[in-house]
Write an enzyme that holds these catalytic residues in place. Structure first.
Site, PDB file in Angstrom:
ATOM      1  CG  ASP A 225      16.781 -32.336 -35.894  1.00 15.49           C
ATOM      2  OD1 ASP A 225      15.967 -31.746 -35.169  1.00 15.49           O
ATOM      3  OD2 ASP A 225      17.260 -33.152 -36.036  1.00 15.49           O
ATOM      4  CG  ASN A 226      15.621 -35.155 -38.703  1.00 19.81           C
ATOM      5  OD1 ASN A 226      16.228 -35.642 -38.513  1.00 19.81           O
ATOM      6  ND2 ASN A 226      14.518 -35.691 -37.299  1.00 19.81           N
TER       7      ASN A 226
HETATM    8  P1  AMP Z   1      17.903 -38.032 -34.957  1.00 18.65           P
HETATM    9  O1  AMP Z   1      16.126 -38.120 -34.226  1.00 18.65           O
HETATM   10  O2  AMP Z   1      17.927 -40.021 -35.853  1.00 18.65           O
HETATM   11  O3  AMP Z   1      17.467 -37.092 -36.159  1.00 18.65           O
HETATM   12  O4  AMP Z   1      19.252 -37.862 -34.833  1.00 18.65           O
HETATM   13  C1  AMP Z   1      18.832 -36.492 -33.917  1.00 18.65           C
HETATM   14  C2  AMP Z   1      20.562 -36.080 -33.823  1.00 18.65           C
HETATM   15  O5  AMP Z   1      21.015 -37.432 -32.763  1.00 18.65           O
HETATM   16  C3  AMP Z   1      21.651 -36.793 -35.372  1.00 18.65           C
HETATM   17  O6  AMP Z   1      21.362 -35.354 -36.226  1.00 18.65           O
HETATM   18  C4  AMP Z   1      22.701 -37.373 -34.496  1.00 18.65           C
HETATM   19  O7  AMP Z   1      23.733 -36.264 -34.702  1.00 18.65           O
HETATM   20  C5  AMP Z   1      22.477 -37.436 -32.981  1.00 18.65           C
HETATM   21  N1  AMP Z   1      21.870 -39.574 -33.004  1.00 18.65           N
HETATM   22  C6  AMP Z   1      21.281 -40.208 -32.917  1.00 18.65           C
HETATM   23  N2  AMP Z   1      22.157 -41.813 -32.934  1.00 18.65           N
HETATM   24  C7  AMP Z   1      23.410 -41.264 -32.459  1.00 18.65           C
HETATM   25  C8  AMP Z   1      24.537 -41.892 -31.792  1.00 18.65           C
HETATM   26  N3  AMP Z   1      24.480 -43.510 -32.047  1.00 18.65           N
HETATM   27  N4  AMP Z   1      25.464 -41.339 -32.037  1.00 18.65           N
HETATM   28  C9  AMP Z   1      25.657 -40.449 -32.063  1.00 18.65           C
HETATM   29  N5  AMP Z   1      24.171 -39.147 -32.558  1.00 18.65           N
HETATM   30  C10 AMP Z   1      23.461 -39.643 -32.797  1.00 18.65           C
HETATM   31 MG    MG Z   2      17.881 -36.342 -37.855  1.00 16.08          MG
END
Ligand code: AMP
Ligand code: MG
Length: 463
Positions: A225-226
């Site tokens: 997803d990244n």
């Molecule tokens: P990441 O690990 O930062 O790539 O996060 C994965 C997904 O988790 C992101 O796409 C966000 O949609 C969701 N996410 C991360 N932090 C939050 C947050 N504080 N509130 C809502 N969704 C979050």
């Molecule tokens: Mg992300």
């Protein structure tokens, strides 16, 4: 969010986008980029995605905190504006939809540092902050990054619709990406079009990985997803640029198995491409063409990587022993944990100075504990370099090997000051990192080795 204020303003990007010169003076803009003036209309949206996290299928997981405001026509072409951390979306699940000041400053500086290095990336127009509390491991304050990119579509968007059996949506998404962003694929129809899409993403990802490896960039969370379908660096979390060279370096404190260690990134990207390929299968049907598209990575990545390394070394042409020369160098750097950025910069200077000095390579040699290992390597290197104009080659190398990178400790110092309400270092770092190949005499200290305390900085996924 209450009492919004500017934390960082990217004047260079504002100019490139053709936005008003008084943008940073506009209260309206400040409120807009903090998410305080959002109107729900046909242009703004949050987009759901799923994905594989740390090699496991994680189902639906985003986008819980990014809001697309829509696209604007700019001198750079059509660009989407996206707020990260502006509050909950329909996909926030139990999350608060917020982001903290610390991680927002890191994303702001990192994406612009990548841009400065000439590496494909999403951009960051500004960061705004608010005293509003956000709860993470401890209570912190909120911030919003305004991101800019032609598209924020991720591998995970495709995985989302494929895993739910929503094939019409999957096709619509693929067609949108092709029509809006990959005109070279547009004339193809049916399965061929989606194979070509996969091929194009594969090629772009291969180049991106070579770019990362060559500057010592560790992403830290290469979940599917990244990954951007446009081959942009996306989602700056626990990333790090290598200080001392260590191929096994793990920058994400939560990555206990080292899945996303520096040296594994190209292989992980390939794995992620297979996830994208899998998601596209309902549109492609036959396995063979999809596999063929994916397998071009096995040639594209090494080719791109070899070229990057030759560029870093100032070598022209392709010689048989080039890869061994690079591998032996990396081994020597690894042995002594030689600073990756300082090494390349000193090597570039040495090549240039060696036109008129016989001691030119001593500053490079000084970086090694095992001097004789460097001496042996350097002799081979100089032989390979041949009778080029060293002044010219050195100058080219200085435009290839950056002097300034966003070292963890620099980001950390800027964040500490920002937490006290002083954003000067954020702004100064941004300016230096926009031109990382240039000399910035006032900021010489930022080009030096990381201090002792830098190794104790722990960057977790929490943001
Ligand atoms: P990441 O690990 O930062 O790539 O996060 C994965 C997904 O988790 C992101 O796409 C966000 O949609 C969701 N996410 C991360 N932090 C939050 C947050 N504080 N509130 C809502 N969704 C979050
Ligand atoms: Mg992300």
């Amino acid at each position: 969010m209450p009492a919004a204020h500017w934390v960082g303003c990217n004047e260079a990007l504002r100019t490139d986008l053709g936005l008003p010169t008084d943008l940073w003076q506009q209260q309206e803009a400040l409120e807009l980029f903090t998410g305080n003036r959002l109107t729900v209309d046909q242009h703004s949206y949050a987009s759901v995605y799923s994905g594989h996290q740390f090699g496991q299928w994680a189902g639906q997981l985003g986008d819980g905190r990014a809001l697309n405001l829509g696209a604007i026509e700019t001198p750079l072409g059509l660009q989407e504006l996206q707020l990260k951390g502006a509050g909950p979306t329909p996909y926030s699940r139990r999350g608060d939809g917020r982001a903290v000041l610390r991680s927002s400053i890191r994303e702001f500086l990192a994406s612009e540092a990548m841009q400065g290095l000439g590496i494909s990336t999403t951009r960051a127009l500004c960061v705004t902050g608010s005293p509003a509390h956000v709860r993470r491991e401890e209570v912190e304050t909120a911030a919003v990054v305004t991101r800019v990119a032609p598209s924020f579509v991720r591998f995970g968007h495709f995985e989302h619709f494929a895993s739910n059996g929503h094939i019409d949506e999957l096709r619509a998404l693929a067609d949108h990406v092709v029509t809006a962003h990959l005109p070279e694929v547009q004339n193809k129809q049916g399965a061929e079009r989606y194979v070509a899409l996969l091929h194009e993403v594969t090629q772009r990802t291969a180049v991106l990985m070579a770019q990362w490896q060559a500057v010592g960039f560790c992403h830290g969370v290469m979940n599917t997803d990244n990954m951007s379908v446009l081959g942009l660096t996306l989602d700056y979390g626990p990333f790090q640029y290598l200080d001392g060279f260590d191929a096994n370096h793990i920058c994400n404190h939560s990555d206990t198995s080292g899945r996303y260690a520096y040296a594994r990134q190209p292989q992980i990207a390939y794995w992620n491409l297979f996830c994208l390929g899998q998601a596209l299968m309902p549109l492609i049907d036959e396995q063979a063409p999809a596999l063929a598209a994916l397998e071009t990575y096995r040639q594209a990545f090494p080719e791109a990587m070899d070229q990057r390394m030759r560029d870093k070394l100032g070598l022209s042409g392709i010689h048989e022993g080039d890869r061994a020369l690079v591998e032996d160098l990396l081994q020597a750097l690894q042995q002594d944990r030689v600073d990756f950025t300082v090494f390349w910069r000193r090597l570039s200077l040495a090549v240039r100075e060696s036109t008129h000095s016989t001691h030119a390579f001593e500053p490079v040699r000084d970086l090694f504990l095992l001097r004789e290992v460097f001496d042996a390597w350097c002799a081979r290197y100089l032989e390979r370099l041949g009778s080029v104009n060293r002044q010219v080659t050195g100058d080219t190398m200085l435009r290839t090997n950056p002097k300034y990178i966003l070292r963890n400790h620099l980001g950390e110092l800027a964040i500490r000051q920002a937490k006290q309400g002083n954003f000067a270092m954020v702004q100064d770092l941004l300016n230096v990192l926009h031109a990382p190949f240039n000399e910035h005499p006032a900021y010489e200290a930022w080009a030096g080795l990381a201090p002792e305390w830098a190794s104790s900085i722990e960057i977790s996924c929490s943001s």
